[in-house]
Enzyme design. Sequence first.
Site, PDB file in Angstrom:
ATOM      1  CG  ASP A  98      37.256 -17.074 -11.405  1.00 51.30           C
ATOM      2  OD1 ASP A  98      36.136 -17.575 -11.190  1.00 51.30           O
ATOM      3  OD2 ASP A  98      37.507 -16.355 -12.382  1.00 51.30           O
TER       4      ASP A  98
ATOM      5  CG  ASP B  42      34.296 -24.329 -14.562  1.00 48.18           C
ATOM      6  OD1 ASP B  42      33.267 -24.995 -14.804  1.00 48.18           O
ATOM      7  OD2 ASP B  42      34.832 -23.566 -15.389  1.00 48.18           O
TER       8      ASP B  42
ATOM      9  CG  HIS C 177      34.494 -16.662 -19.308  1.00 47.10           C
ATOM     10  ND1 HIS C 177      33.863 -17.886 -19.353  1.00 47.10           N
ATOM     11  CD2 HIS C 177      34.595 -16.342 -18.003  1.00 47.10           C
ATOM     12  CE1 HIS C 177      33.603 -18.291 -18.112  1.00 47.10           C
ATOM     13  NE2 HIS C 177      34.036 -17.364 -17.295  1.00 47.10           N
TER      14      HIS C 177
ATOM     15  CG  HIS D  83      31.820 -16.819 -14.105  1.00 55.81           C
ATOM     16  ND1 HIS D  83      33.053 -17.387 -13.901  1.00 55.81           N
ATOM     17  CD2 HIS D  83      31.121 -17.044 -12.969  1.00 55.81           C
ATOM     18  CE1 HIS D  83      33.100 -17.939 -12.698  1.00 55.81           C
ATOM     19  NE2 HIS D  83      31.931 -17.743 -12.115  1.00 55.81           N
ATOM     20  N   GLY D  84      32.024 -13.373 -16.868  1.00 56.38           N
ATOM     21  CA  GLY D  84      32.037 -12.608 -18.116  1.00 56.38           C
ATOM     22  C   GLY D  84      31.275 -11.304 -18.009  1.00 56.38           C
TER      23      GLY D  84
ATOM     24  CG  ASN E 198      33.230 -13.574 -11.619  1.00 56.47           C
ATOM     25  OD1 ASN E 198      32.774 -13.235 -10.533  1.00 56.47           O
ATOM     26  ND2 ASN E 198      33.643 -14.797 -11.868  1.00 56.47           N
TER      27      ASN E 198
ATOM     28  CB  THR F  15      37.849  -8.607 -20.545  1.00 56.39           C
ATOM     29  OG1 THR F  15      37.967 -10.021 -20.553  1.00 56.39           O
ATOM     30  CG2 THR F  15      38.326  -8.050 -21.875  1.00 56.39           C
TER      31      THR F  15
END
Length: 278
Positions: free
Chosen positions: A82, A104, A174, A202-203, A225, A228
């Site tokens: 990632d 990325d 994120h 993402h996030g 993804n 957290t």
Amino acid sequence: MSIATLAEVLQPALKGGYAVAGLVTLGWEDMRAYVAAAEAENLPVILQAGPSCRAHTPLPVLGKMFRYLAENASVPVVAHLDHGYTFEECKEALESGFTSLMFDGSRKPLEQNIEETARIAEMAHKAGISCEGEIGFVGYSGGENSAGTDPEEAARFARESGVDAMAISVGNVHLQQDKEGGLDEPRIRAIEALTTVPLVIHGGSGVPVAQRTALARGSRICKFNIGTELRMVFGAAMREAVNRDPDRFDRVTILKETHDPVVAATRKVLRAFAPAQS
């Protein structure tokens, strides 16, 4: 052996109207719990090694850990890099047994992002594995601001880079700890109208669960993804274990107590992406 590439789990998801969770790992305890949850739900899972994970544990070690879990799992498991930031880092992941590389280049100009992502996609495909790229920029809670994905640029990026999956910026952030945000669905539809590549969010921890489910079943978003949200569960379980017996010092006995809470939370995450019950 259930080791799989990203394309091998995302293409069935695209056709079947569901999404696969990309779960951000930090160590053995969480990755083991994630696979146990995936087996309990009988769903594929993507184990992800991001920058903070790689700073703690070298890629060759992570590759062996991911592959060990995958090879002993009853469901498909993807070993995914990632946010790889350089060609060299992606090459090391490939050589370490990873089956998917996320490069990325989102902070770079469009031309450079396409060129560098295409080079990594070519390397991945020659080795029989997958590549994910990012177009637009997904920001960080309390940090860098996002830059939304332009649909025309996304179409060009998908076409010219040759990626198997494309991460997009559509209101996602994120490291968000609450689910009060939401994704920009008109922008998602505009991107979908111009490309057929599987899309990635993402996030995902900051996306309301109902919207995750609706998009998993009714869009080209095939991968969310999640980091957290599950790290918070892990941290709370570990804090509770430490506080319950302040005299305990053996970290193995303390960390064992994170397993069941993380498995339970991960199963809830996975169920939100699962195919609709017929």
